[in-house]
Motif scaffolding. Structure first.
Motif, mmCIF file in Angstrom:
data_model
loop_
_atom_site.group_PDB
_atom_site.id
_atom_site.type_symbol
_atom_site.label_atom_id
_atom_site.label_comp_id
_atom_site.label_asym_id
_atom_site.label_seq_id
_atom_site.Cartn_x
_atom_site.Cartn_y
_atom_site.Cartn_z
ATOM 1 N N VAL A 10 0.846 -1.206 0.000
ATOM 2 C CA VAL A 10 0.000 0.000 0.000
ATOM 3 C C VAL A 10 0.875 1.248 0.000
ATOM 4 O O VAL A 10 1.785 1.367 0.815
ATOM 5 N N ASP A 11 0.600 2.181 -0.919
ATOM 6 C CA ASP A 11 1.366 3.438 -0.897
ATOM 7 C C ASP A 11 0.468 4.667 -0.812
ATOM 8 O O ASP A 11 0.912 5.781 -1.034
ATOM 9 N N HIS A 12 -0.810 4.456 -0.477
ATOM 10 C CA HIS A 12 -1.677 5.588 -0.160
ATOM 11 C C HIS A 12 -2.602 5.185 0.983
ATOM 12 O O HIS A 12 -3.248 4.135 0.923
ATOM 13 N N ILE A 13 -2.631 6.004 2.022
ATOM 14 C CA ILE A 13 -3.454 5.736 3.196
ATOM 15 C C ILE A 13 -4.478 6.846 3.358
ATOM 16 O O ILE A 13 -4.143 8.024 3.269
ATOM 17 N N ARG A 14 -5.722 6.449 3.573
ATOM 18 C CA ARG A 14 -6.760 7.399 3.980
ATOM 19 C C ARG A 14 -7.061 7.105 5.440
ATOM 20 O O ARG A 14 -7.664 6.083 5.762
ATOM 21 N N THR A 15 -6.598 7.984 6.327
ATOM 22 C CA THR A 15 -6.717 7.711 7.753
ATOM 23 C C THR A 15 -7.714 8.656 8.409
ATOM 24 O O THR A 15 -7.739 9.856 8.124
ATOM 25 N N HIS A 16 -8.535 8.090 9.258
ATOM 26 C CA HIS A 16 -9.556 8.861 9.968
ATOM 27 C C HIS A 16 -9.060 9.149 11.377
ATOM 28 O O HIS A 16 -8.751 8.226 12.132
ATOM 29 N N VAL A 17 -8.988 10.412 11.725
ATOM 30 C CA VAL A 17 -8.449 10.821 13.026
ATOM 31 C C VAL A 17 -9.583 11.351 13.892
ATOM 32 O O VAL A 17 -10.276 12.310 13.517
ATOM 33 N N ASN A 18 -9.756 10.711 15.020
ATOM 34 C CA ASN A 18 -10.825 11.105 15.926
ATOM 35 C C ASN A 18 -10.570 12.505 16.488
ATOM 36 O O ASN A 18 -9.524 12.763 17.071
ATOM 37 N N ILE A 19 -11.559 13.368 16.301
ATOM 38 C CA ILE A 19 -11.515 14.727 16.865
ATOM 39 C C ILE A 19 -12.695 14.863 17.819
ATOM 40 O O ILE A 19 -13.847 14.645 17.431
ATOM 41 N N ASP A 20 -12.417 15.184 19.071
ATOM 42 C CA ASP A 20 -13.508 15.415 20.020
ATOM 43 C C ASP A 20 -13.021 16.342 21.133
ATOM 44 O O ASP A 20 -11.822 16.617 21.244
ATOM 45 N N PRO A 21 -13.941 16.854 21.971
ATOM 46 C CA PRO A 21 -13.542 17.832 22.993
ATOM 47 C C PRO A 21 -12.579 17.281 24.035
ATOM 48 O O PRO A 21 -11.891 18.055 24.706
ATOM 49 N N PHE A 22 -12.500 15.961 24.212
ATOM 50 C CA PHE A 22 -11.642 15.382 25.236
ATOM 51 C C PHE A 22 -10.214 15.188 24.720
ATOM 52 O O PHE A 22 -9.247 15.400 25.439
ATOM 53 N N ILE A 23 -10.096 14.774 23.463
ATOM 54 C CA ILE A 23 -8.781 14.539 22.865
ATOM 55 C C ILE A 23 -8.245 15.794 22.184
ATOM 56 O O ILE A 23 -7.050 16.018 22.111
ATOM 57 N N GLY A 24 -9.151 16.622 21.689
ATOM 58 C CA GLY A 24 -8.739 17.812 20.943
ATOM 59 C C GLY A 24 -8.035 17.423 19.660
ATOM 60 O O GLY A 24 -8.529 16.604 18.900
#
Length: 291
Positions: A10-24
């Motif tokens: 694999v040479d392309h990654i689509r990554t989902h990053v959790n954004i929320d008020p606790f983690i910022g």
């Protein structure tokens, strides 16, 4: 995880990053650092993702804006019906943020049946109204399963017209029905296979190998001849295969980017059917060597 993907080709990654008020934005900073280390060997989309819902906390819209200002390259969305329980408001805020930053949107729609279908149909209304063509991905999209003929005739031309991508993890189980992938492809709609999880709480079985995902799909749908197997590769190669449907070479050509996966196989159909263990990745002329 990145090293596992690179070792598997694999040479392309689509990554989902959790954004929320606790983690910022802490997760976002960590992912950026990790990807920076391997930028010679891959490209990536970083999606600012409201894992717990867009409307769950009043701070969420502005947190997503901060993430897009801080290195995220796409905007995520999650079940405006099942999670946010306010389809129109959730979709409108998503559209507002996406247009403000001129980014693509990856929408994870798990809601099945009429609820999922209505959500996608409503988003397509907004795409038409606000000229947002070619910037949407529907992940999972279970609302496209078991459509009536009338619903099919309504939504498939709209998916094609607005260049919506359909992304799936091939959830093969008694509780999940497989998307009508071949019908979508025949309607000239992009379909891609990915891994939504990696040895995590979603599933203990996800190895992170998209070739394994592809093989499972081919097995499950009864693909057994050379043409069907080699054409199925398009699901993990951004819609490009060495041969076209008529068996004529279409890749690689002089001038193409030097990004390849080398493996010991007599043909591309064998790659789809046999899951080759050893693979060597070249990304834009750079060989990746696993440790």
């Amino acid at each position: 995880m990145i090293e596992k993907y690179l070792a598997s080709g694999v040479d392309h990654i689509r990554t989902h990053v959790n954004i929320d008020p606790f983690i910022g934005l802490k997760n976002l900073e960590g992912v950026k650092q990790a990807l920076k280390k391997y930028e010679k060997y891959l490209t990536a989309d970083i999606i600012a993702f409201p894992q717990h819902g867009l409307l769950a906390h009043p701070e969420m819209p502005d947190l997503l804006r901060k993430a897009l200002n801080s290195g995220a390259s796409m905007l995520g969305a999650l079940d405006p019906g099942g999670i946010d329980q306010d389809i129109e408001r959730s979709l409108q805020i998503t559209m507002d943020i996406a247009k403000e930053f001129q980014v693509d949107v990856d929408m994870h729609f798990h809601d099945p049946g009429q609820l999922g279908y209505y959500t996608m149909d409503k988003w397509l209304d907004m795409v038409e109204e606000q000229d947002f063509k070619g910037k949407t991905g529907f992940s999972h999209a279970f609302g496209l399963c078991d459509l009536s003929n009338k619903a099919w005739e309504n939504i498939y031309p709209r998916l094609q017209e607005h260049a919506v991508q359909i992304l799936t993890t091939i959830p093969i189980s008694m509780k999940k029905k497989l998307l009508p992938i071949e019908a979508l492809q025949k309607a000239d709609i992009f379909v891609g296979i990915g891994c939504d999880g990696f040895y995590d709480s979603w599933s203990p079985y996800v190895s992170g190998d998209v070739v394994e995902k592809l093989r499972n799909y081919c097995d499950y749908t009864g693909k057994s001849n050379e043409q069907a197997l080699r054409q199925s590769l398009s699901l993990i190669t951004n819609n490009l295969t060495p041969l076209d449907e008529n068996g004529q070479k279409q890749w690689p050509e002089v001038g193409d980017t030097a990004s390849f996966v080398f493996t010991d196989a007599v043909c591309s159909a064998q790659v789809a059917a046999r899951i080759p263990e050893k693979r060597i990745l070249m990304h834009e002329g750079n060989f990746y060597s696993s440790k």
